[in-house]
Motif scaffolding. Structure first.
Motif: not given
Length: 538
Positions: A32, A34, A36-38, A40, A63, A65-66, A98, A532-533
């Motif tokens: 991941d 970036d 965002d929790g998904y 890449d 990337r 998108r989720g 990161r 996180k989610r």
């Protein structure tokens, strides 16, 4: 789900001019980047015309998108990774939280620093990350315990494009025809520069033809040890002495070649506790006519060859196997196994090789000669026994690829582990986990905190439904495919779990969390476990 997800990249490899170089690439890095929790994806590039290596196709960054789809952000990211590249890995090199990207290849290994705004800057040479030879595999770990990430780049064969072109057109050359190249240990200082220390640390992999490596704590002393897979040279286990140096314990630990006239191919690599005893075992993929090798960890001291006892031998024997990983695909609390397959060259070239190579093909003439071969999956039935369930695995069973790289992670966010394959022939693949009879699960991603010390080596102990699982956070090695992904724990029928954390360098838990709800992704940072989610559809 490849087309539906928007993954359209294809390798185009120049076998006629590239020879050996053209057969070994196709890596995929999963992580991941970036935050965002998904997860890449980055696929390494290839060379469609050996005379114009920089023309590509170059590496591509997707990337997530989720929503189950990806966008190609390569141009926007600033990453230009072209030429004879081989492997790729996501690594948080600076403890910034990161993920940076490291790409291995022939003559150059590049470091793309994540600038935090979706863009990257190449800093390899400027920071001393210089690897002049031919490299595929990469390991990351804190060698000296100072909290900084060090890199171990495995040297493969002493060749390059010019030398490959000098061989007769129809001459097929094997790894034994080349000298191996030494490995490079790049130790990071406080300013972020790297210094070569392989000889001083005792990890040159002398005489090896290395393809993969991983730092992991096999003996439970809190220090990262090092395992290296070699092509036709015995694999090597280095034990960390705790002072920045290592000792070769391969023979006494039983982790190298055993009772074999010739060492096996030693290509892909996976680490995981397959028998549930709390200690990490090792799986090494090999060439056709050789079974994959499973080394069972015995009390953190010895490795027992459990290849036949586990059941991995028969299914893997006909195929050339590459990327691999242990993963709980049905969330029953037991680690299953997956591996990519594919021959080196098309069948017609193997036929020519029989006539143009003195003494024939030897061990390379064994097994299935099909260029595109089926990937395999085994289900863990308990007590370290793995059953080949490829035939009933849905679309997976119909795949025929000349695959190399492989990465495992929950790509679509539904809490089930998916698989991404990179192939030099047959295209890339995203295979969605559609297992209906799955249990609950939770995922934990360690993230560097305010002290910026690396989270590599963090161990997480999860107990649920009377089952205790231990996993170490490592850069997952596979083949040419370094994955920085959350630790995934299948919980079966349990809707919550107790979680304990053993920090890097320690041997006992310092954090404990009770009644942690299942079906969620958590981050572990600065002593806090934060959601996180939740998993989609759960």
């Amino acid at each position: 789900m490849t087309k539906r997800a928007g993954l359209s990249f294809r390798f185009a490899t120049d076998l006629r001019r590239g020879r050996n170089l053209a057969t070994m690439g196709a890596g995929v890095a999963m992580g991941d980047f970036d935050g965002d929790g998904y997860l890449d994806l980055f696929f390494t590039g290839s060379v469609s015309n050996g005379k114009k290596p920089e023309a590509g196709p170059c590496g591509v960054l997707y990337r997530n998108r989720g929503d189950g789809t990806f966008e190609d952000v390569t141009a926007r990211s600033g990453i230009r990774s072209c030429g004879w590249t081989m492997g790729a890995s996501w690594v948080d090199l600076e403890g910034s939280g990161r993920l940076d990207l490291v790409v291995t290849g022939v003559g150059e290994t590049t470091l793309w620093k994540n600038l935090g705004d979706g863009t990257f800057r190449e800093e390899g040479a400027a920071r001393g990350l210089v690897v002049p030879g031919y490299a595929v595999g990469l390991a990351a770990g804190d060698v000296s315990g100072n909290g900084r990430v060090d890199l171990y780049v495995v040297g493969y064969l002493d060749t390059d494009y010019g030398r490959e072109q000098s061989f007769p057109q129809l001459q097929v050359r094997m790894p034994e025809d080349y000298s191996g190249q030494p490995a490079t240990l790049l130790v990071q200082d406080a300013e972020g520069r790297f210094h070569e220390r392989a000889e001083a640390a005792g990890v040159t992999n002398a005489g090896g033809r290395g393809l993969g490596a991983v730092f992991f704590d096999y003996d439970g002393d809190g220090r990262p040890d090092l395992y290296v897979t070699n092509d036709r040279v015995p694999n090597v286990l280095y034990r960390n002495r705790g002072d920045g140096t290592f000792e070769d314990v391969t023979v006494e630990a039983g982790a190298g070649a055993r009772d074999q006239k010739i060492a096996r191919a030693g290509m892909g690599l996976a680490v995981g506790d397959v028998d549930g005893d709390g200690r990490p075992d090792i799986l090494v993929t090999n060439f056709a006519g050789e079974p994959d090798t499973l080394y069972r960890n015995v009390d953190g001291v010895l490795f027992d060859d459990a290849t036949e006892a586990s059941g991995v031998d028969r299914a893997s024997h006909p195929y050339v196997q590459w990327g691999t990983d242990f993963a709980d695909f049905d969330d029953d609390g037991r680690l299953d196994l997956v591996a990519a397959s594919g021959h080196l060259v098309p069948r017609i070239l193997l036929t020519f090789a029989k006539f143009f190579r003195k003494n024939g093909m030897g061990v390379y003439g064994l097994g299935d000669h099909s260029y595109k071969q089926p990937p395999l999956v085994w289900r863990n039935e308990g007590h370290g026994r793995l059953a080949d369930v490829t035939a009933g695995s849905g679309d997976w069973a119909a795949l025929r690829l000349s695959a190399r790289g492989l990465a495992v992670g929950d790509v679509d966010g539904d809490g089930r582990l998916d698989v991404v394959l990179a192939a030099i022939s047959g295209g890339i693949r995203l295979m969605k986990n559609a297992t209906a009879s799955h249990g609950h699960a939770l995922e934990i991603l360690p993230v560097a905190g305010a002290d910026r010390r690396t989270v590599l080596g963090t161990k997480v102990v999860v107990t649920a439904g009377g089952v205790r699982q231990v996993q170490e956070f490592i850069l997952r090695p596979s083949y040419a495919s370094g994955a920085w992904v959350p630790l995934h724990f299948g919980l079966g029928d349990a809707a919550s779990a107790a979680v304990e954390v053993i920090p890097p360098g320690k041997t006992a838990p310092t954090l404990s969390f009770q009644a942690v709800a299942a079906d969620r992704l958590y981050t572990l940072r600065d002593g806090k476990l934060e959601e996180k989610r939740s998993f989609l559809g759960r």
